[in-house]
Motif scaffolding. Structure first.
Motif, PDB file in Angstrom:
ATOM      1  N   GLN A  52       1.152  -1.425   0.231  1.00 48.16           N
ATOM      2  CA  GLN A  52       0.320  -0.181  -0.390  1.00 48.16           C
ATOM      3  C   GLN A  52       0.442   1.843  -0.285  1.00 48.16           C
ATOM      4  O   GLN A  52       0.347   2.371  -0.460  1.00 48.16           O
ATOM      5  N   ARG A  53       2.061   1.115   0.614  1.00 45.89           N
ATOM      6  CA  ARG A  53       2.631   2.704   0.568  1.00 45.89           C
ATOM      7  C   ARG A  53       3.717   2.698  -0.439  1.00 45.89           C
ATOM      8  O   ARG A  53       3.784   3.653  -1.271  1.00 45.89           O
ATOM      9  N   ASP A  54       4.112   1.647  -1.520  1.00 46.58           N
ATOM     10  CA  ASP A  54       4.748   1.710  -2.646  1.00 46.58           C
ATOM     11  C   ASP A  54       3.510   1.873  -3.903  1.00 46.58           C
ATOM     12  O   ASP A  54       4.341   3.391  -4.490  1.00 46.58           O
ATOM     13  N   PHE A  55       2.944   1.295  -3.736  1.00 49.27           N
ATOM     14  CA  PHE A  55       1.256   1.905  -5.009  1.00 49.27           C
ATOM     15  C   PHE A  55       1.237   3.464  -4.557  1.00 49.27           C
ATOM     16  O   PHE A  55       1.064   4.661  -5.225  1.00 49.27           O
ATOM     17  N   GLN A  56       0.797   4.115  -3.075  1.00 49.59           N
ATOM     18  CA  GLN A  56       0.834   5.193  -2.862  1.00 49.59           C
ATOM     19  C   GLN A  56       1.791   6.358  -3.682  1.00 49.59           C
ATOM     20  O   GLN A  56       1.777   7.356  -4.362  1.00 49.59           O
ATOM     21  N   ARG A  57       3.255   5.862  -3.068  1.00 53.49           N
ATOM     22  CA  ARG A  57       4.237   6.489  -3.959  1.00 53.49           C
ATOM     23  C   ARG A  57       4.011   6.539  -5.272  1.00 53.49           C
ATOM     24  O   ARG A  57       5.153   7.920  -6.223  1.00 53.49           O
ATOM     25  N   ALA A  58       4.246   5.322  -6.020  1.00 52.39           N
ATOM     26  CA  ALA A  58       3.583   5.330  -7.776  1.00 52.39           C
ATOM     27  C   ALA A  58       2.513   6.081  -7.902  1.00 52.39           C
ATOM     28  O   ALA A  58       2.701   7.174  -8.585  1.00 52.39           O
ATOM     29  N   PHE A  59       1.445   6.583  -7.344  1.00 50.55           N
ATOM     30  CA  PHE A  59       0.559   6.955  -7.520  1.00 50.55           C
ATOM     31  C   PHE A  59       0.542   8.731  -7.524  1.00 50.55           C
ATOM     32  O   PHE A  59       0.769   9.521  -8.448  1.00 50.55           O
ATOM     33  N   GLU A  60       1.653   9.107  -6.619  1.00 58.49           N
ATOM     34  CA  GLU A  60       2.154  10.320  -6.362  1.00 58.49           C
ATOM     35  C   GLU A  60       3.109  10.581  -7.478  1.00 58.49           C
ATOM     36  O   GLU A  60       3.261  12.003  -7.487  1.00 58.49           O
ATOM     37  N   ARG A  61       2.988   9.523  -8.188  1.00 59.12           N
ATOM     38  CA  ARG A  61       4.313  10.169  -9.418  1.00 59.12           C
ATOM     39  C   ARG A  61       3.500  10.032 -10.359  1.00 59.12           C
ATOM     40  O   ARG A  61       3.760  10.636 -11.250  1.00 59.12           O
ATOM     41  N   ASN A  62       2.096   8.873 -10.719  1.00 61.81           N
ATOM     42  CA  ASN A  62       1.714   9.302 -11.799  1.00 61.81           C
ATOM     43  C   ASN A  62       0.558   8.975 -11.230  1.00 61.81           C
ATOM     44  O   ASN A  62      -0.021   7.751 -11.786  1.00 61.81           O
ATOM     45  N   PRO A  63      -0.244   9.720 -11.471  1.00 62.06           N
ATOM     46  CA  PRO A  63      -1.922   9.681 -10.460  1.00 62.06           C
ATOM     47  C   PRO A  63      -2.931   9.207 -11.900  1.00 62.06           C
ATOM     48  O   PRO A  63      -3.720   8.314 -11.316  1.00 62.06           O
ATOM     49  N   ALA A  64      -2.073   9.464 -12.999  1.00 65.71           N
ATOM     50  CA  ALA A  64      -2.649   8.677 -13.883  1.00 65.71           C
ATOM     51  C   ALA A  64      -2.918   7.507 -14.438  1.00 65.71           C
ATOM     52  O   ALA A  64      -3.717   6.850 -15.807  1.00 65.71           O
ATOM     53  N   VAL A  68      -1.972   1.694 -11.520  1.00 64.47           N
ATOM     54  CA  VAL A  68      -1.321   1.802  -9.568  1.00 64.47           C
ATOM     55  C   VAL A  68      -2.597   2.324  -9.418  1.00 64.47           C
ATOM     56  O   VAL A  68      -3.422   1.684  -8.628  1.00 64.47           O
ATOM     57  N   LEU A  69      -3.888   2.449 -10.055  1.00 63.96           N
ATOM     58  CA  LEU A  69      -5.608   2.672  -9.833  1.00 63.96           C
ATOM     59  C   LEU A  69      -6.457   1.649  -9.243  1.00 63.96           C
ATOM     60  O   LEU A  69      -6.509   0.972  -8.082  1.00 63.96           O
ATOM     61  N   GLU A  70      -5.955   0.191 -10.704  1.00 63.63           N
ATOM     62  CA  GLU A  70      -6.290  -0.768 -10.045  1.00 63.63           C
ATOM     63  C   GLU A  70      -6.214  -1.424  -9.472  1.00 63.63           C
ATOM     64  O   GLU A  70      -7.078  -2.119  -8.328  1.00 63.63           O
ATOM     65  N   ARG A  71      -4.649  -1.633  -8.765  1.00 64.34           N
ATOM     66  CA  ARG A  71      -4.235  -2.127  -7.323  1.00 64.34           C
ATOM     67  C   ARG A  71      -4.380  -1.623  -6.429  1.00 64.34           C
ATOM     68  O   ARG A  71      -4.982  -2.961  -5.411  1.00 64.34           O
ATOM     69  N   THR A  72      -4.675  -0.711  -6.542  1.00 60.07           N
ATOM     70  CA  THR A  72      -4.824  -0.068  -4.932  1.00 60.07           C
ATOM     71  C   THR A  72      -6.447   0.010  -4.603  1.00 60.07           C
ATOM     72  O   THR A  72      -6.610  -0.358  -3.606  1.00 60.07           O
ATOM     73  N   ALA A  73      -7.114  -0.222  -6.029  1.00 57.36           N
ATOM     74  CA  ALA A  73      -8.231  -0.291  -5.365  1.00 57.36           C
ATOM     75  C   ALA A  73      -8.941  -1.829  -5.285  1.00 57.36           C
ATOM     76  O   ALA A  73      -9.918  -2.260  -4.127  1.00 57.36           O
ATOM     77  N   LEU A  74      -7.922  -3.123  -5.551  1.00 56.24           N
ATOM     78  CA  LEU A  74      -7.673  -4.837  -5.428  1.00 56.24           C
ATOM     79  C   LEU A  74      -7.373  -4.527  -3.326  1.00 56.24           C
ATOM     80  O   LEU A  74      -7.494  -5.431  -3.740  1.00 56.24           O
ATOM     81  N   LEU A  75      -6.365  -3.959  -3.238  1.00 52.55           N
ATOM     82  CA  LEU A  75      -6.125  -4.197  -2.044  1.00 52.55           C
ATOM     83  C   LEU A  75      -7.171  -4.509  -0.912  1.00 52.55           C
ATOM     84  O   LEU A  75      -6.650  -5.509   0.018  1.00 52.55           O
ATOM     85  N   PRO A  76      -7.524  -4.159  -0.843  1.00 52.54           N
ATOM     86  CA  PRO A  76      -9.155  -4.588   0.387  1.00 52.54           C
ATOM     87  C   PRO A  76      -9.302  -6.230  -0.012  1.00 52.54           C
ATOM     88  O   PRO A  76     -10.352  -6.493   0.976  1.00 52.54           O
ATOM     89  N   PHE A  77      -9.199  -7.092  -1.608  1.00 50.15           N
ATOM     90  CA  PHE A  77      -9.390  -7.813  -1.898  1.00 50.15           C
ATOM     91  C   PHE A  77      -8.600  -9.031  -2.054  1.00 50.15           C
ATOM     92  O   PHE A  77      -8.356  -9.291  -2.855  1.00 50.15           O
TER      93      PHE A  77
END
Length: 86
Positions: A52-64, A68-77
């Motif tokens: 989660q921490r590193d997905f957040q770092r990736a998102f901060e660098r490229n929010p589009a 990253v968006l998909e994998r972050t959304a799937l973390l709860p699953f």
């Protein structure tokens, strides 16, 4: 370092992957790709907090970045799509 890390992750050598990807991020912390790949390694190792921490770092660098968006959304699953979601 990034290509070596990604190749190692895809080959299942998670320790080498993490070392190479961390090296890539130290050399140039701005691209999202090394952070995204490190998050994938953490998921494969079962470390959801670090993922989660590193997905957040990736998102901060490229929010589009759709991966990253998909994998972050799937973390709860557990970070992976289920048959019902695929």
């Amino acid at each position: 370092a990034y290509v070596a890390g990604r190749s190692a992750r895809l080959a299942g050598d998670l320790e080498t992957a993490l070392a190479e990807l961390a090296r890539s991020a130290r050399l140039d912390p701005n691209p999202a790709a090394p952070w995204r790949e490190m998050a994938e390694v953490h998921l494969a190792r079962g470390d959801r907090h670090a993922a989660q921490r590193d997905f957040q770092r990736a998102f901060e660098r490229n929010p589009a970045d759709p991966s990253v968006l998909e994998r972050t959304a799937l973390l709860p699953f557990d970070g992976a799509p289920t048959d019902a979601m695929a």
